[in-house]
Design a protein around this motif. Structure first.
Motif, PDB file in Angstrom:
ATOM      1  N   ASN A 198       0.852  -1.184   0.000  1.00 41.87           N
ATOM      2  CA  ASN A 198       0.000   0.000   0.000  1.00 41.87           C
ATOM      3  C   ASN A 198       0.889   1.235   0.000  1.00 41.87           C
ATOM      4  N   SER A 228      -6.791  -6.883   0.133  1.00 40.31           N
ATOM      5  CA  SER A 228      -7.313  -8.130   0.693  1.00 40.31           C
ATOM      6  C   SER A 228      -6.176  -9.135   0.632  1.00 40.31           C
ATOM      7  N   PHE A 243       4.610  -9.684  -1.631  1.00 39.33           N
ATOM      8  CA  PHE A 243       3.626  -8.924  -0.848  1.00 39.33           C
ATOM      9  C   PHE A 243       4.352  -8.328   0.347  1.00 39.33           C
ATOM     10  N   TYR A 245       3.571  -6.071   3.865  1.00 35.56           N
ATOM     11  CA  TYR A 245       2.912  -5.218   4.844  1.00 35.56           C
ATOM     12  C   TYR A 245       3.921  -5.034   5.978  1.00 35.56           C
ATOM     13  N   LEU A 258      -0.771  -6.944  10.245  1.00 34.82           N
ATOM     14  CA  LEU A 258      -1.302  -8.300  10.153  1.00 34.82           C
ATOM     15  C   LEU A 258      -0.943  -9.121  11.383  1.00 34.82           C
ATOM     16  N   GLU A 263      -2.941 -15.184  10.446  1.00 39.85           N
ATOM     17  CA  GLU A 263      -2.735 -14.627   9.103  1.00 39.85           C
ATOM     18  C   GLU A 263      -1.321 -14.955   8.613  1.00 39.85           C
TER      19      GLU A 263
HETATM   20  P1  P6P Z   1      -4.618  -1.403   4.314  1.00 37.82           P
HETATM   21  C1  P6P Z   1      -7.754  -6.349   5.338  1.00 37.82           C
HETATM   22  O1  P6P Z   1      -8.354  -5.493   6.302  1.00 37.82           O
HETATM   23  C2  P6P Z   1      -6.310  -6.600   5.785  1.00 37.82           C
HETATM   24  O2  P6P Z   1      -6.273  -7.148   7.055  1.00 37.82           O
HETATM   25  C3  P6P Z   1      -5.620  -7.505   4.768  1.00 37.82           C
HETATM   26  O3  P6P Z   1      -6.474  -8.427   4.195  1.00 37.82           O
HETATM   27  C4  P6P Z   1      -5.075  -6.496   3.748  1.00 37.82           C
HETATM   28  O4  P6P Z   1      -3.925  -6.962   3.065  1.00 37.82           O
HETATM   29  C5  P6P Z   1      -4.743  -5.289   4.621  1.00 37.82           C
HETATM   30  O5  P6P Z   1      -5.602  -5.364   5.777  1.00 37.82           O
HETATM   31  C6  P6P Z   1      -5.010  -3.967   3.915  1.00 37.82           C
HETATM   32  O6  P6P Z   1      -4.520  -2.958   4.763  1.00 37.82           O
HETATM   33  O7  P6P Z   1      -3.784  -0.670   5.343  1.00 37.82           O
HETATM   34  O8  P6P Z   1      -4.057  -1.308   2.915  1.00 37.82           O
HETATM   35  O9  P6P Z   1      -6.083  -1.081   4.367  1.00 37.82           O
END
Ligand code: P6P
Length: 319
Positions: A198, A228, A243, A245, A258, A263
């Motif tokens: 993101n 998602s 990916f 996060y 996460l 997860e």
């Molecule tokens: P952001 C969905 O709420 C989630 O837990 C994951 O499925 C997804 O990758 C992430 O959060 C999205 O996060 O900060 O981009 O809204």
């Protein structure tokens, strides 16, 4: 091959226990019921509506979160699982068979905020051994099996057990009400030119991600971010990619967003089985020992060659 036949073959060959087969069949039955529920979203009920409650971590609960968990619980009650550890519950839920050998951890509906806009959501699950003491989550590397369902254009399943060399993928034949194997075992391509992150949080990223992002921009990679986890993960299992996060400088994001137990651990188990890598930055996700049921972790996973670059940057630049 039907999922039932696949699981029976694995059980008859000693690859999985009867308890693991039974729990997997119960989860598949719950996923079929969740699929039917989602197909009626906006017709019988507004599944994206907020319930007014929050889960144990403060996330607002959607009607589908609650309904999905209830379906999973009702199906697991007939299986050889002694406890359910759920994102939606602060503590473990005791199931009727308290002498069963398994604990199941689930994110009943990952990405539920997407249901209101018809974007793929899913159920993530982890099968863990239970020794009869307090139902604590095990290290990711000690999971007995893991997988996730996606509820999108199709309902799909990716699944691996500890004795498997590679994960297997299945798709739900909604006319006949059973999962069919998609054939070849799953292997994540070692190299990629595609990543998921993101980018709205770029100003908050720490040095390793900042430097890596500069490199991928220079190399003209393509970017996909569904918002998602299961949707991005399914794409990576099918065509490669990474990916991310990560942790970042935002308040509350010191360990990313996460969760480790239901997860990151299931996803990392599948990723390593598929020849990829899954880390929190410099450490393998599967080697982390959970301290708390809902603890968060940074999660970076996917194509091994790209992941090795990210790991090296974290080891070099992490403060
Ligand atoms: P952001 C969905 O709420 C989630 O837990 C994951 O499925 C997804 O990758 C992430 O959060 C999205 O996060 O900060 O981009 O809204």
């Amino acid at each position: 091959m039907h999922l039932q036949s696949y699981l029976k073959e694995r059980c008859d060959s000693g690859g999985i226990s009867a308890a693991e087969m039974g729990v997997m069949l119960a989860l598949a039955a719950a996923a079929i019921a969740i699929t039917a529920l989602i197909r009626r979203d906006g017709i019988d009920a507004d599944l994206g509506a907020e319930t007014g409650d929050a889960n144990s971590d403060g996330d607002t609960q959607k009607a589908l979160d609650v309904r999905a968990e209830a379906l999973i619980l009702s199906h697991l009650k007939e299986s050889d699982a002694a406890y359910l550890l759920s994102e939606e519950q602060p503590t473990p839920i005791a199931l009727p068979r308290q002498t069963a050998p398994l604990i199941v951890a689930v994110d009943p509906l990952d990405g539920s905020s997407n249901i209101a806009v018809n974007v793929t959501v899913g159920t993530i699950f982890s099968l863990m051994p239970w020794d009869g003491n307090l139902p604590r989550p095990c290290r990711g590397r000690d999971q007995l099996g893991a997988g996730f369902f996606t509820y999108g254009a199709q309902t799909t399943l990716i699944l691996a057990f500890a004795s498997d060399a590679r994960p297997q993928c299945f798709v739900l034949d909604e006319d006949k009400g059973h999962f069919i194997a998609l054939g070849a075992e799953v292997e994540i391509a070692a190299t990629t030119k595609e990543y998921a992150i993101n980018a709205a949080y770029a100003q908050h990223w720490h040095a390793p991600i900042q430097q890596w992002k500069t490199q991928v921009l220079a190399d003209a990679y393509s970017m996909r971010w569904v918002g998602s986890l299961v949707a991005d993960a399914w794409r990576i299992f099918r065509r490669g990619g990474v990916f991310l996060y990560p942790a970042d400088a935002r308040a509350g994001m010191e360990a990313g967003r996460l969760r480790l137990v239901y997860e990151a651990n299931p996803i990392a188990f599948l990723v390593e089985k598929a020849g990829g890598l899954a880390v929190n930055g410099g450490e393998n996700i599967l080697d982390l020992t959970p301290q708390e049921l809902h603890e968060r972790t940074p999660l970076l996973f996917g194509s091994a060659d790209e992941m090795k670059i990210l790991i090296a940057l974290h080891k070099e630049l992490d403060a």
